[in-house]
Design a protein around this motif. Structure first.
Motif, PDB file in Angstrom:
ATOM      1  N   GLY A 141      33.638  35.461  33.223  1.00 37.04           N
ATOM      2  CA  GLY A 141      34.268  35.700  34.522  1.00 37.04           C
ATOM      3  C   GLY A 141      34.829  37.110  34.594  1.00 37.04           C
ATOM      4  N   SER A 142      35.146  37.552  35.807  1.00 36.36           N
ATOM      5  CA  SER A 142      35.595  38.940  35.974  1.00 36.36           C
ATOM      6  C   SER A 142      36.531  39.076  37.173  1.00 36.36           C
ATOM      7  N   PHE A 143      37.502  39.979  37.058  1.00 39.67           N
ATOM      8  CA  PHE A 143      38.356  40.307  38.213  1.00 39.67           C
ATOM      9  C   PHE A 143      37.852  41.567  38.930  1.00 39.67           C
ATOM     10  N   SER A 144      36.713  42.115  38.449  1.00 34.76           N
ATOM     11  CA  SER A 144      36.227  43.386  38.995  1.00 34.76           C
ATOM     12  C   SER A 144      35.894  43.315  40.477  1.00 34.76           C
ATOM     13  N   LYS A 145      35.223  42.244  40.899  1.00 32.17           N
ATOM     14  CA  LYS A 145      34.722  42.201  42.276  1.00 32.17           C
ATOM     15  C   LYS A 145      35.744  41.606  43.241  1.00 32.17           C
ATOM     16  N   GLU A 157      26.465  31.888  31.139  1.00 32.97           N
ATOM     17  CA  GLU A 157      26.558  31.914  32.606  1.00 32.97           C
ATOM     18  C   GLU A 157      27.441  33.099  32.998  1.00 32.97           C
ATOM     19  N   ASP A 158      26.855  34.065  33.678  1.00 36.01           N
ATOM     20  CA  ASP A 158      27.589  35.272  34.089  1.00 36.01           C
ATOM     21  C   ASP A 158      27.931  35.100  35.571  1.00 36.01           C
ATOM     22  N   ASP A 159      29.225  35.113  35.895  1.00 37.04           N
ATOM     23  CA  ASP A 159      29.606  34.720  37.264  1.00 37.04           C
ATOM     24  C   ASP A 159      30.624  35.672  37.908  1.00 37.04           C
ATOM     25  N   PRO A 160      30.311  36.974  37.987  1.00 38.45           N
ATOM     26  CA  PRO A 160      31.314  37.876  38.580  1.00 38.45           C
ATOM     27  C   PRO A 160      31.429  37.743  40.097  1.00 38.45           C
ATOM     28  N   TYR A 161      30.407  37.121  40.737  1.00 39.95           N
ATOM     29  CA  TYR A 161      30.402  37.068  42.202  1.00 39.95           C
ATOM     30  C   TYR A 161      30.761  35.685  42.750  1.00 39.95           C
ATOM     31  N   GLY A 162      30.993  34.718  41.847  1.00 45.87           N
ATOM     32  CA  GLY A 162      31.181  33.323  42.253  1.00 45.87           C
ATOM     33  C   GLY A 162      32.258  33.121  43.313  1.00 45.87           C
ATOM     34  N   GLY A 201      36.610  43.698  30.932  1.00 46.40           N
ATOM     35  CA  GLY A 201      35.452  43.581  31.817  1.00 46.40           C
ATOM     36  C   GLY A 201      34.448  42.611  31.212  1.00 46.40           C
ATOM     37  N   SER A 202      33.715  41.894  32.073  1.00 47.07           N
ATOM     38  CA  SER A 202      32.763  40.924  31.511  1.00 47.07           C
ATOM     39  C   SER A 202      31.637  41.636  30.774  1.00 47.07           C
ATOM     40  N   GLN A 203      31.451  42.938  31.062  1.00 51.44           N
ATOM     41  CA  GLN A 203      30.459  43.708  30.303  1.00 51.44           C
ATOM     42  C   GLN A 203      30.799  43.685  28.811  1.00 51.44           C
ATOM     43  N   GLN A 218      23.156  36.325  42.822  1.00 51.35           N
ATOM     44  CA  GLN A 218      22.707  37.052  41.648  1.00 51.35           C
ATOM     45  C   GLN A 218      22.600  38.548  41.889  1.00 51.35           C
ATOM     46  N   ASN A 219      22.831  39.311  40.850  1.00 51.64           N
ATOM     47  CA  ASN A 219      22.556  40.742  40.833  1.00 51.64           C
ATOM     48  C   ASN A 219      21.235  40.909  40.108  1.00 51.64           C
ATOM     49  N   PRO A 220      20.165  41.370  40.742  1.00 52.31           N
ATOM     50  CA  PRO A 220      20.122  42.090  41.992  1.00 52.31           C
ATOM     51  C   PRO A 220      19.671  41.285  43.232  1.00 52.31           C
TER      52      PRO A 220
HETATM   53  C1  LIG Z   1      25.977  40.285  36.909  1.00 55.23           C
HETATM   54  C2  LIG Z   1      27.026  41.193  36.383  1.00 55.23           C
HETATM   55  N1  LIG Z   1      27.615  40.913  35.219  1.00 55.23           N
HETATM   56  C3  LIG Z   1      28.574  41.685  34.703  1.00 55.23           C
HETATM   57  C4  LIG Z   1      28.992  42.825  35.358  1.00 55.23           C
HETATM   58  C5  LIG Z   1      30.055  43.683  34.727  1.00 55.23           C
HETATM   59  O1  LIG Z   1      31.279  43.449  35.340  1.00 55.23           O
HETATM   60  P1  LIG Z   1      32.678  43.891  34.750  1.00 55.23           P
HETATM   61  O2  LIG Z   1      33.202  44.937  35.645  1.00 55.23           O
HETATM   62  O3  LIG Z   1      33.498  42.648  34.720  1.00 55.23           O
HETATM   63  O4  LIG Z   1      32.450  44.418  33.365  1.00 55.23           O
HETATM   64  C6  LIG Z   1      28.411  43.176  36.577  1.00 55.23           C
HETATM   65  C7  LIG Z   1      28.812  44.408  37.276  1.00 55.23           C
HETATM   66  O5  LIG Z   1      28.289  44.821  38.256  1.00 55.23           O
HETATM   67  C8  LIG Z   1      27.409  42.334  37.104  1.00 55.23           C
HETATM   68  O6  LIG Z   1      26.805  42.603  38.268  1.00 55.23           O
END
Ligand SMILES: Cc1ncc(COP(=O)(O)O)c(C=O)c1O
Length: 416
Positions: A255-259, A226-231, A122-124, A198-200
């Protein structure tokens, strides 16, 4: 007394007894720096309200999870290379998956080598590892205002002090970077930013702002994360240049495969300049040895078929429809004085209420009325604006959006 007890000597009995003695557990400074997340608190309360309509979580729509496709990929991998899939693996990740990511990131004239890609859980986890790599206690991290709570939590554990950079509905303001960097009395370690949906806030940087931001950060000698989980989730399917592609030597990309596939698989990646990769790999090794091999192999099996080419348009259409429903319902039910922007992608709408309203106080009434949202104040590193709220449209149906927004609108009208 049992037969066993009678058979035991006094010493044996003493040995078998649980000893309960109080010892002083001293919590480290870093342990004390850990903060809870308001979202997790709301989620806990929602467990007691199963019928509530929740705009609170940042969860992706579960109906989009490709359950059958993922099951088939796990099956294929287990049949073909089960022993390898269940064995320990390399800390930097499964080589074919790293190569797939490197190829995907090699756009706009930029070449990314698989050696620059680290697979993370996870990108976290990427944020956590980068905190270890780049932060000393008390360093300043520049952030847009408001920003992702999980980043504030992870980086605070590494002693980060946050400096807010001014942002508006177009996202972070590049010309405000120098002012923020100069205002900070500490070493400015890096800028953390989410340029797309962006979140939020749902805000997105324009191409010009991306160029200006990268140039300004380079002028100031400031690295960027650069955090890009929604790109991938642009509602129209438009592709935007990443900050990484504009300056691969000055930007670390998360990057992330979560979303786009599933958050439960816990699969993300970090792309770093070549000079950082060996150190980051050692930090990953110390953290958890490596990310699950079987998961990496199964997800690579899915990705290599071009699955995303057909899957992403479905996600984009679904989120566009839900977002449209929310924007329309807000226009009908929310009082004059409340403002919002339609996000171009992602999962969130950010609402600013009239100045005199406190969204945290509103939440109590909303939960009683069976609706949840996240008050905006928790997303600010400094100087929270209490009249803000984040609404997620991802996990609710169009009908629930209409009903939930109408209920919130009624509560707001009563507070005028
Ligand atoms: C901006 C942002 N970065 C990182 C994460 C964490 O994502 P991941 O599930 O890849 O750990 C989230 C999760 O909601 C997020 O909104």
């Amino acid at each position: 007394m049992s037969t066993l007890d009678t058979a035991m000597t006094k010493e044996e009995r003493a040995m078998s007894e649980t000893r309960t003695r109080v010892v002083p557990w001293v919590i480290s400074h870093r342990g004390q720096a850990s903060s809870g997340s308001v979202i997790r608190e709301i989620t806990k309360r929602l467990q007691r309200l199963p019928d509530a309509i929740s705009f609170a979580g940042g969860l992706p729509a579960p109906e989009t999870f490709p359950v059958d496709a993922i099951r088939e990929c796990f099956d294929t991998v287990l049949r073909r290379e089960g022993k390898r899939a269940l064995q320990y693996g390399p800390s930097d990740g499964y080589p074919p998956l790293r190569a797939w990511i490197a190829e995907t990131m090699s756009v706009d004239g930029v070449h990314v080598s698989p050696d620059q890609v680290l697979i993370v859980s996870g990108s976290q986890q990427g944020l956590e590892l980068l905190g270890t790599l780049l932060l000393n206690e008390g360093d300043a991290v520049l952030v847009e205002t408001p920003t992702y709570v999980g980043a504030l939590q992870a980086l605070a554990l590494h002693g980060a002090q946050f400096v807010s950079v001014r942002s508006d509905e177009g996202g972070l303001i590049p010309s405000a970077l120098a002012e923020a960097a100069q205002n900070s009395t500490r070493r400015n370690a890096f800028l953390y930013t989410i340029p797309s949906f962006q979140n939020p806030t749902g805000n997105t940087l324009s191409e010009q702002r991306r160029i200006d931001l990268v140039d300004e950060a380079a002028r100031l000698g400031l690295p960027i994360i650069e955090d890009d989980p929604y790109g991938w989730l642009d509602h129209q399917g438009t592709r935007r240049r990443t900050l990484h592609s504009l300056n691969p030597e000055g930007v670390v990309f998360l990057g992330s495969f979560s979303k786009i596939l599933s958050p439960g698989i816990r699969l993300g990646y970090v792309v770093v300049p070549a000079t950082l990769s060996a150190r980051l790999e050692r930090i990953k090794q110390a953290a958890d040895l490596h990310t699950s091999m079987i998961t990496q192999m199964a997800i690579y099996e899915l990705l290599k078929t071009g699955f995303l080419d057909s899957h992403l348009p479905v996600l984009r259409q679904l989120y566009r429809r839900k977002c449209d429903a929310m924007i329309q319902a807000l226009g009908v039910h929310f009082p004059a004085g409340a403002t919002w922007c339609r996000p171009e992608g992602g999962m969130f709408v950010w609402v600013t209420l009239p100045e005199h309203l406190d969204a945290t106080a509103l939440l109590e009434d909303a939960l009683d009325a069976g609706v949840a949202f996240v008050p905006g104040s928790g997303f600010y590193a400094n100087a929270p604006r209490v009249n803000t709220m984040r609404l997620s449209f991802a996990t609710v149906s169009v009908e629930q959006i209409e009903t939930g927004i109408e209920r919130l609108g009624r509560l707001l009208a009563a507070k005028r």
